[in-house]
Design an enzyme around this catalytic site. Structure first.
Site, PDB file in Angstrom:
ATOM      1  CG  ASN A  12     -10.932   5.634  10.132  1.00  0.00           C
ATOM      2  OD1 ASN A  12     -11.536   6.363  10.741  1.00  0.00           O
ATOM      3  ND2 ASN A  12     -11.611   4.463   9.694  1.00  0.00           N
TER       4      ASN A  12
ATOM      5  CB  ALA B 114      -5.026   3.414   6.254  1.00  0.00           C
TER       6      ALA B 114
ATOM      7  CG  ASN C   4      -4.498   5.816   3.125  1.00  0.00           C
ATOM      8  OD1 ASN C   4      -5.329   5.134   2.399  1.00  0.00           O
ATOM      9  ND2 ASN C   4      -3.460   5.189   3.402  1.00  0.00           N
TER      10      ASN C   4
ATOM     11  CB  ALA D 224      -4.981   9.800  22.333  1.00  0.00           C
TER      12      ALA D 224
ATOM     13  CG  ASP E 256      -2.191  11.739  21.307  1.00  0.00           C
ATOM     14  OD1 ASP E 256      -1.921  12.443  22.364  1.00  0.00           O
ATOM     15  OD2 ASP E 256      -1.529  10.587  21.225  1.00  0.00           O
TER      16      ASP E 256
ATOM     17  CG  ASP F 152      -1.801  -1.123   1.215  1.00  0.00           C
ATOM     18  OD1 ASP F 152      -2.382  -1.195   0.101  1.00  0.00           O
ATOM     19  OD2 ASP F 152      -2.081  -1.742   2.256  1.00  0.00           O
ATOM     20  N   GLY F 153       2.045   1.334   0.747  1.00  0.00           N
ATOM     21  CA  GLY F 153       2.865   2.325   0.734  1.00  0.00           C
ATOM     22  C   GLY F 153       3.243   2.664  -0.556  1.00  0.00           C
TER      23      GLY F 153
HETATM   24  P1  NAP Z   1       3.607   2.730   6.128  1.00  0.00           P
HETATM   25  O1  NAP Z   1       4.473   1.918   6.800  1.00  0.00           O
HETATM   26  O2  NAP Z   1       3.526   2.878   4.557  1.00  0.00           O
HETATM   27  O3  NAP Z   1       2.104   2.013   6.260  1.00  0.00           O
HETATM   28  C1  NAP Z   1       1.535   1.486   7.661  1.00  0.00           C
HETATM   29  C2  NAP Z   1       0.816   0.223   7.218  1.00  0.00           C
HETATM   30  O4  NAP Z   1      -0.480   0.809   6.751  1.00  0.00           O
HETATM   31  C3  NAP Z   1       1.179  -0.603   6.259  1.00  0.00           C
HETATM   32  O5  NAP Z   1       0.952  -1.924   6.561  1.00  0.00           O
HETATM   33  C4  NAP Z   1       0.193  -0.284   4.862  1.00  0.00           C
HETATM   34  O6  NAP Z   1       0.424  -1.570   4.128  1.00  0.00           O
HETATM   35  C5  NAP Z   1      -0.626   0.152   5.583  1.00  0.00           C
HETATM   36  N1  NAP Z   1      -1.855   0.813   4.775  1.00  0.00           N
HETATM   37  C6  NAP Z   1      -1.532   1.955   4.283  1.00  0.00           C
HETATM   38  N2  NAP Z   1      -2.666   2.360   3.479  1.00  0.00           N
HETATM   39  C7  NAP Z   1      -3.756   1.445   3.788  1.00  0.00           C
HETATM   40  C8  NAP Z   1      -5.180   1.220   3.753  1.00  0.00           C
HETATM   41  N3  NAP Z   1      -5.614   2.313   2.724  1.00  0.00           N
HETATM   42  N4  NAP Z   1      -5.752   0.077   4.019  1.00  0.00           N
HETATM   43  C9  NAP Z   1      -5.108  -0.782   4.864  1.00  0.00           C
HETATM   44  N5  NAP Z   1      -3.909  -0.526   5.223  1.00  0.00           N
HETATM   45  C10 NAP Z   1      -3.173   0.423   4.763  1.00  0.00           C
HETATM   46  O7  NAP Z   1       3.506   4.053   6.724  1.00  0.00           O
HETATM   47  P2  NAP Z   1       3.477   5.525   6.674  1.00  0.00           P
HETATM   48  O8  NAP Z   1       4.504   5.660   5.533  1.00  0.00           O
HETATM   49  O9  NAP Z   1       3.759   6.133   8.039  1.00  0.00           O
HETATM   50  O10 NAP Z   1       2.047   5.979   5.946  1.00  0.00           O
HETATM   51  C11 NAP Z   1       1.246   5.614   5.242  1.00  0.00           C
HETATM   52  C12 NAP Z   1      -0.145   5.015   5.870  1.00  0.00           C
HETATM   53  O11 NAP Z   1       0.118   4.482   6.721  1.00  0.00           O
HETATM   54  C13 NAP Z   1      -0.829   6.258   6.155  1.00  0.00           C
HETATM   55  O12 NAP Z   1      -1.616   7.266   5.307  1.00  0.00           O
HETATM   56  C14 NAP Z   1      -1.731   5.841   7.268  1.00  0.00           C
HETATM   57  O13 NAP Z   1      -2.930   5.559   6.904  1.00  0.00           O
HETATM   58  C15 NAP Z   1      -0.927   4.413   7.719  1.00  0.00           C
HETATM   59  N6  NAP Z   1      -0.481   4.653   9.057  1.00  0.00           N
HETATM   60  C16 NAP Z   1      -1.007   4.014  10.029  1.00  0.00           C
HETATM   61  C17 NAP Z   1      -0.969   4.123  11.315  1.00  0.00           C
HETATM   62  C18 NAP Z   1      -1.394   3.271  12.340  1.00  0.00           C
HETATM   63  O14 NAP Z   1      -2.148   2.085  11.925  1.00  0.00           O
HETATM   64  N7  NAP Z   1      -1.160   3.480  13.629  1.00  0.00           N
HETATM   65  C19 NAP Z   1       0.153   4.865  11.814  1.00  0.00           C
HETATM   66  C20 NAP Z   1       0.714   5.956  10.794  1.00  0.00           C
HETATM   67  C21 NAP Z   1       0.183   5.762   9.301  1.00  0.00           C
HETATM   68  P3  NAP Z   1       1.639  -2.121   3.187  1.00  0.00           P
HETATM   69  O15 NAP Z   1       2.358  -2.759   4.263  1.00  0.00           O
HETATM   70  O16 NAP Z   1       1.013  -3.037   2.085  1.00  0.00           O
HETATM   71  O17 NAP Z   1       2.355  -0.987   2.612  1.00  0.00           O
END
Ligand code: NAP
Length: 263
Positions: free
Chosen positions: A163, A161, A120, A184, A149, A47-48
């Site tokens: 959310n 994601a 996202n 939070a 937060d 997804d990234g």
């Molecule tokens: P990242 O490491 O690229 O992504 C974090 C995880 O979120 C990875 O496992 C990714 O899948 C998954 N992901 C991304 N978009 C998704 C979607 N629409 N539905 C389900 N899973 C999804 O993290 P980043 O570069 O910091 O940010 C990219 C996205 O990660 C952000 O847009 C945000 O939504 C999400 N994120 C999540 C959290 C959390 O859940 N606590 C925290 C920060 C960011 P892949 O392994 O296939 O890349």
């Protein structure tokens, strides 16, 4: 003409080579450098990788399809072992094209206005992990003075994601709604914030106003990429006029993916 956009992982590079030779065998021209006249973008990675490909190429109209070599790959429709079937079905026009709605933030500072677009979500947080205070308006109606937060404004495709990890709901991609999800939230005698997410009709504008102390310490996260802007007066979030397209081979796969990847 097909663009192949791969991340640098070994598995992605191998998949990219196999895919390229199979596409050339079928008479397609393939490009690793983005070609604006291509008919399809194939994104290899997770997804990234998909999020980066979309943003780096400025939300192109050319449809995307993803081959998952990443750890989750919720966006990615195909796995590497399905490449032959994918090419066969693509050649036979056996697919549909879905649009993905994007969220946009207009940020008004003392100096200028910025527009940011995300697939996202756009999240608003305090710098240095500090509590942030934001006045929240829905179409100019004051809803709350949020303390916590941060707040996430997520698209339907982004609902699985960040959310989802913060307690928001899964929203089916074709629904025309944004989701406002607290990270939070503080709910105490001192502060009153909604603890759950709100689903907001897609034609309304969500306005966030940092209270005076936070004008210079508000972080904006666009699909996870951080941006610090100074002198922020307000942030208006709504659906963007931009959209992206993606190819779908099986509509039921959404529910299979939801179960298979999250449960
Ligand atoms: P990242 O490491 O690229 O992504 C974090 C995880 O979120 C990875 O496992 C990714 O899948 C998954 N992901 C991304 N978009 C998704 C979607 N629409 N539905 C389900 N899973 C999804 O993290 P980043 O570069 O910091 O940010 C990219 C996205 O990660 C952000 O847009 C945000 O939504 C999400 N994120 C999540 C959290 C959390 O859940 N606590 C925290 C920060 C960011 P892949 O392994 O296939 O890349």
């Amino acid at each position: 003409m097909i663009n192949i956009i791969s991340n640098n992982d070994v598995k992605s590079r191998e998949t990219s080579q196999i895919l390229t030779s199979k596409l050339i065998d079928k008479g397609f021209q393939t490009f690793y450098k983005y070609n604006h006249n291509a008919e399809l973008n194939i994104c290899i990675g997770g997804d990234g990788a998909f999020l980066r490909a979309v943003r780096k190429n400025n939300f192109p109209k050319i449809p995307f399809v993803g081959i998952n070599t990443g750890s989750l790959g919720f966006f990615q429709e195909i796995c590497p072992k399905e490449i032959d079937d994918f090419i066969f079905r693509y050649l036979n026009n056996d697919y549909s094209t879905d649009t993905i709605s994007l969220v946009e933030a207009k940020i008004f500072t003392d100096q200028k206005e910025y527009t940011l677009t995300a697939v996202n979500e756009i999240s608003i947080k305090g710098t240095e992990s500090k509590v942030i205070h934001l006045d929240v308006y829905i179409d100019d109606n004051h809803l709350e003075t949020f303390a916590g937060d941060g707040l996430i404004v997520s698209t339907p495709v982004g609902s699985t994601a960040y959310n989802l990890s913060t307690g928001g709901s899964v929203v089916y991609p074709s629904l025309n709604v944004l989701q406002l999800t607290p990270i939070a939230a503080i709910n105490s005698q001192a502060y009153r914030s909604l603890l759950n997410s709100s689903i907001i009709p897609g034609n309304l504008v969500i306005k966030l106003v940092p209270t005076l102390r936070y004008k210079n310490s508000t972080l904006i996260l666009v699909d996870g990429d951080e941006l610090l802007l100074k002198n922020i007066n307000s942030i208006k979030l709504s659906f963007s006029n931009k959209i992206i397209n993606r190819i779908i081979f099986n509509k039921s796969r959404y529910w299979e993916h939801l179960k298979g990847k999250f449960l």
